[in-house]
Design a protein around this motif. Structure first.
Motif, short mmCIF file in Angstrom:
data_model
loop_
_atom_site.label_atom_id
_atom_site.label_comp_id
_atom_site.label_asym_id
_atom_site.label_seq_id
_atom_site.Cartn_x
_atom_site.Cartn_y
_atom_site.Cartn_z
N ALA A 110 0.82 -1.21 0.00
CA ALA A 110 0.00 0.00 0.00
C ALA A 110 0.86 1.26 0.00
CB ALA A 110 -0.93 0.02 1.20
N ASN A 112 3.99 3.41 -1.34
CA ASN A 112 4.70 3.44 -2.62
C ASN A 112 6.20 3.22 -2.39
OD1 ASN A 112 5.88 4.13 -5.11
ND2 ASN A 112 4.11 5.40 -5.60
N LEU B 230 -0.80 0.51 -12.41
CA LEU B 230 -2.10 1.10 -12.06
C LEU B 230 -2.95 0.14 -11.23
CD1 LEU B 230 -3.11 3.01 -15.29
CD2 LEU B 230 -2.51 3.97 -13.08
N ARG B 231 -2.65 -1.15 -11.31
CA ARG B 231 -3.40 -2.12 -10.52
C ARG B 231 -2.81 -2.28 -9.12
NH1 ARG B 231 -3.91 -5.10 -15.49
NH2 ARG B 231 -1.95 -6.13 -15.07
N ALA B 232 -1.68 -1.63 -8.87
CA ALA B 232 -1.00 -1.83 -7.59
C ALA B 232 -1.79 -1.21 -6.44
CB ALA B 232 0.40 -1.23 -7.64
N ASP B 233 -1.60 -1.81 -5.27
CA ASP B 233 -2.27 -1.29 -4.07
C ASP B 233 -1.89 0.16 -3.78
OD1 ASP B 233 -3.65 -3.53 -3.58
OD2 ASP B 233 -2.43 -4.26 -1.90
N TYR B 234 -0.61 0.51 -4.01
CA TYR B 234 -0.21 1.86 -3.62
C TYR B 234 -0.88 2.93 -4.48
CZ TYR B 234 3.42 0.94 -7.16
OH TYR B 234 4.08 0.59 -8.30
N VAL B 235 -1.33 2.55 -5.67
CA VAL B 235 -2.07 3.52 -6.48
C VAL B 235 -3.46 3.73 -5.87
CG1 VAL B 235 -3.14 3.90 -8.74
CG2 VAL B 235 -0.79 3.11 -8.58
N LEU B 236 -4.10 2.64 -5.47
CA LEU B 236 -5.41 2.74 -4.82
C LEU B 236 -5.28 3.51 -3.50
CD1 LEU B 236 -8.36 1.88 -4.92
CD2 LEU B 236 -7.75 -0.19 -3.66
N PHE B 237 -4.23 3.22 -2.76
CA PHE B 237 -4.03 3.90 -1.48
C PHE B 237 -3.79 5.40 -1.70
CE2 PHE B 237 -1.43 4.77 2.46
CZ PHE B 237 -2.48 4.59 3.35
N GLU B 239 -4.96 7.14 -4.12
CA GLU B 239 -6.27 7.73 -4.44
C GLU B 239 -7.11 7.90 -3.18
OE1 GLU B 239 -8.42 6.86 -8.36
OE2 GLU B 239 -7.03 5.18 -8.10
N ARG B 247 -1.79 13.70 -9.84
CA ARG B 247 -0.67 13.36 -8.97
C ARG B 247 -0.55 11.84 -8.80
NH1 ARG B 247 2.78 15.96 -5.21
NH2 ARG B 247 3.48 14.46 -3.65
N ARG B 251 2.80 10.93 -10.62
CA ARG B 251 3.90 10.71 -9.69
C ARG B 251 3.92 9.28 -9.14
NH1 ARG B 251 7.22 14.28 -7.19
NH2 ARG B 251 7.01 13.42 -5.11
N HIS B 252 2.84 8.91 -8.46
CA HIS B 252 2.86 7.60 -7.79
C HIS B 252 2.99 6.46 -8.78
CE1 HIS B 252 2.18 8.35 -3.50
NE2 HIS B 252 1.72 9.51 -3.94
N ALA B 253 2.22 6.51 -9.85
CA ALA B 253 2.28 5.41 -10.81
C ALA B 253 3.49 5.55 -11.73
CB ALA B 253 0.98 5.35 -11.61
N LYS B 255 6.43 7.02 -11.62
CA LYS B 255 7.81 6.81 -11.17
C LYS B 255 8.14 5.31 -11.13
CE LYS B 255 11.24 8.17 -7.80
NZ LYS B 255 11.51 8.56 -6.41
N ASN B 256 7.17 4.50 -10.78
CA ASN B 256 7.40 3.05 -10.78
C ASN B 256 7.34 2.47 -12.17
OD1 ASN B 256 7.46 2.03 -7.81
ND2 ASN B 256 5.87 3.58 -7.85
#
Lengths: 333, 335
Positions: A110, A112, B230-237, B239, B247, B251-253, B255-256
């Motif tokens: 969760a 990044n 885009l399917r990653a948890d950190y993208v949902l988190f 949001e 952003r 940024r979040h998506a 950079k990875n």
């Protein structure tokens, strides 16, 4: 009655007839089907059910985070006296992270991996105007990290998520969620990814923070033990529906729905180690082909021919809701 | 990353370069054709004259001897004389190198500027019309030969419309004193914007010709890694934190998602620095690519040797740069 008096009596979160569907090849999957749920000010609501029963999707739907092509409809969806359905996307975004926050099952995925903890906590504060400058946001982030029990937050704030242990990472995620002091925290399986020894710590932390910040908590879990020890009320989910809702003590002492009874029976007990664990036979119905009648029918030991009808959630005593056609008769067996 | 690790990586270059020099030397020795005959052409040189030239060029010694001499001199920065130019190889290369590097860099920038936004939009709006156009376009870009596309550009913008110059780096009247060798920089240093525009007009078509196939590949890579991220948890988190969509994606998506793009971009840049012989020939671009083609035809061994070595060095260095960029993009990577 004035509007403010109405708002004061209203629960913090009111969900009525929430339905979330996903189109799939040759039909639709109904992940959440007509869920009614309330969360009161300051309480901890347990949401329990098997994976895929719609617990998480319900709250993602509330937050407007169901991904394309999912479709969310609700009869009523109100938060803190506001109609969520009437909000535009920008106002809904403002609500997320500021008034309603969520934490996810695994902090490792969760958070990044590419950004420092500092960036990930301060960006919430900056996005919601809770800090006027980066320096101010950083100070606030250090404070919240200290609040969730991270040692030496002044230096650890510049670390990346992978540099923390599992329990600390969970705390970082909680800190991120709580940065804006939300009114409601939805903790989605906060302990599933953790060692048993750390689980209790994290649950205690959430409980302490709830009292300290005066917020409401929704604790999503599949563990009735966690529910019994940490929640005021509980809602039991089965196949996209709420099948039972009430005070945690009452539901656990006198479960009214056969599924709840099955869940309790399948839990190991320390008091009675000789009691065999009884699994519920059968499988959850395929969400793409849900029966029109009671969804637990095929697995229910108490089912009768008369159960083959659609069943609504009904109030059997004040604050106690059950979705079972035989609720009155069977509960006292 | 520590300095010692950096040094270690750089030292790792040595065996690679040694291996490359052996292979190149062997290949040249096995290539049919005699440089002396080619240089003297049809002229009626006496056997004595031929022998003298042979001796002069060191060709009367054994292959092993020639290789060791080459190696010894190369270590001292001396790559010998270009048979054809009668000047030190290193000077000839240095003169042509900026043209190729400039073309490569401009192509790389063009490719990234085209590929990354398209790849991101195609992933975010998967199955939309823009995704379909981008996907079909990139398929064309990958499958069509670059030089053919270059010829089309020349025919349309150069010949038919007459908008862009079709050959060379800059017009005669626009030439400026060389400082860096990069005309886009030198013209600005000289304070002549008109010359800068002229140089830019010259570089546009060859750069586009190189950039489009590269952009096609980079776009596909960016799109697919973006879809995954885009399917990653950190993208949902992210949001769920109430961040703006821009952003979350930018940024979040991103950079990875850029990590695979950087790898492929580095490899592609390496092959651009070496493999643009056809495009340089089509556009009359005075870079390394054309130089090497000429050198091979002339059996100009020292020049071929030195340029292939140069390719090897750039390729390995670019991979090294890609590794460094990984560390910037993904803090979990340790060199």
């Amino acid at each position: 009655m004035t509007a403010s008096a109405e708002a004061a009596r209203e629960p913090l979160l009111l969900i009525e007839g929430l339905t979330t569907t996903f189109p799939v090849r040759g039909g639709t999957v109904t992940a959440v089907d007509g869920v009614d749920l309330v969360v009161h000010e300051g309480e901890c609501l347990g949401v329990v059910g098997e994976s895929g029963s719609g617990k998480s999707v319900t709250f993602l739907s509330v937050l407007g985070l169901v991904r394309h092509p999912g479709r969310v409809t609700a009869r009523r969806l109100r938060f803190a006296g506001r109609d969520l359905a009437a909000l535009d996307e920008a106002s809904r975004r403002d609500l997320r992270g500021r008034d309603i926050a969520i934490t996810m099952q695994d902090a490792l995925t969760a958070l990044n991996p590419a950004f420092t903890v500092a960036t990930q906590i301060t960006e919430v504060l900056l996005a919601h105007g809770r800090a006027r400058s980066r320096a101010e946001a950083r100070r606030a982030a250090i404070d919240i990290m200290r609040l969730v029990g991270i040692p030496a937050p002044e230096t650890r704030i510049d670390d990346y998520p992978h540099q923390f242990s599992g329990g600390m990472r969970q705390r970082i995620m909680i800190a991120t969620a709580l940065a804006c002091r939300p009114k409601l925290l939805v903790a989605d399986e906060p302990t599933t990814a953790l060692d048993v020894t750390i689980q209790a710590q994290v649950l205690d932390l959430i409980g302490d923070l709830r009292r300290e910040l005066g917020m409401s908590v929704v604790l999503i879990t599949h563990d009735l033990g966690v529910v019994a020890e940490n929640t005021d009320r509980v809602a039991v989910f089965y196949a996209g529906q709420v099948v039972e809702q009430g005070l945690t003590r009452e539901v656990i002492d006198r479960p009214a729905h056969p599924y709840t009874r099955g869940l309790l029976a399948s839990m190991p007990s320390f008091d009675d180690l000789d009691r065999p664990i009884r699994a519920i036979p059968g499988q959850v119905p395929d969400p793409a082909r849900l029966p029109a009648h009671c969804r637990f029918y095929d697995r229910c030991a108490e089912a009768r021919e008369s159960c083959r009808v659609p069943v609504d959630l009904r109030e059997i005593e004040p604050g106690r809701l059950v979705r079972c056609a035989r609720a009155g008769e069977v509960a006292d067996v | 990353m520590s300095l010692s690790r950096l040094l270690e990586r750089l030292l790792g270059l040595i065996p690679v370069l040694l291996g490359v020099s052996v292979i190149v030397f062997l290949m040249i020795s096995l290539t049919p054709g005699d440089p002396v005959e080619i240089m003297l052409g049809d002229s009626r040189a006496t056997p004595e004259q031929i022998a003298a030239l042979r001796h002069d060029m060191g060709l009367d010694r054994s292959a092993m001897e020639r290789f060791l001499v080459f190696l010894w001199n190369a270590v001292h920065g001396d790559f010998g004389l270009s048979f054809f130019h009668r000047r030190p190889v290193i000077d000839v290369l240095a003169e042509r190198l900026p043209a190729t590097i400039e073309l490569t860099l401009v192509s790389l920038v063009l490719a990234l500027v085209i590929a990354i936004p398209l790849g991101v939009v195609a992933a975010v709006r998967k199955n939309s019309w823009i995704d379909r156009i981008a996907t079909v376009g990139s398929l064309l870009g990958v499958s069509l030969p670059g030089f053919w596309f270059g010829i089309l550009l020349i025919l349309f913008f150069g010949v038919h419309l007459g908008w862009l110059p079709i050959s060379g780096r800059i017009g005669y009247s626009s030439e400026v004193h060389s400082v860096t060798g990069f005309l886009l920089v030198d013209t600005l240093i000289a304070g002549r914007p008109a010359s800068f525009l002229d140089a830019a007009a010259h570089i546009l078509m060859p750069a586009l010709t190189l950039a489009l196939p590269m952009a096609a590949i980079l776009m596909r890579v960016t799109r697919s890694s973006m879809l995954e991220v885009l399917r990653a948890d950190y993208v949902l988190f992210a949001e769920a934190k109430g961040l703006t969509r821009a952003r979350v994606i930018g940024r979040h998506a991103l950079k990875n998602a850029l990590i695979p793009t950087v790898t492929v971009a580095a490899l592609e840049t390496g092959s651009l620095l070496g493999g643009n012989m056809i495009v340089e020939t089509v556009f009359g671009w005075p870079g390394i690519g054309r130089l090497v083609v000429e050198a091979i035809f002339n059996r100009n061994f020292p020049l071929v040797q030195a340029s292939v070595l140069l390719y090897a060095v750039t390729y390995v260095l670019l991979n090294f740069v890609a590794d460094l960029l990984y560390v910037l993009l993904n803090p979990r990577v340790r060199l």
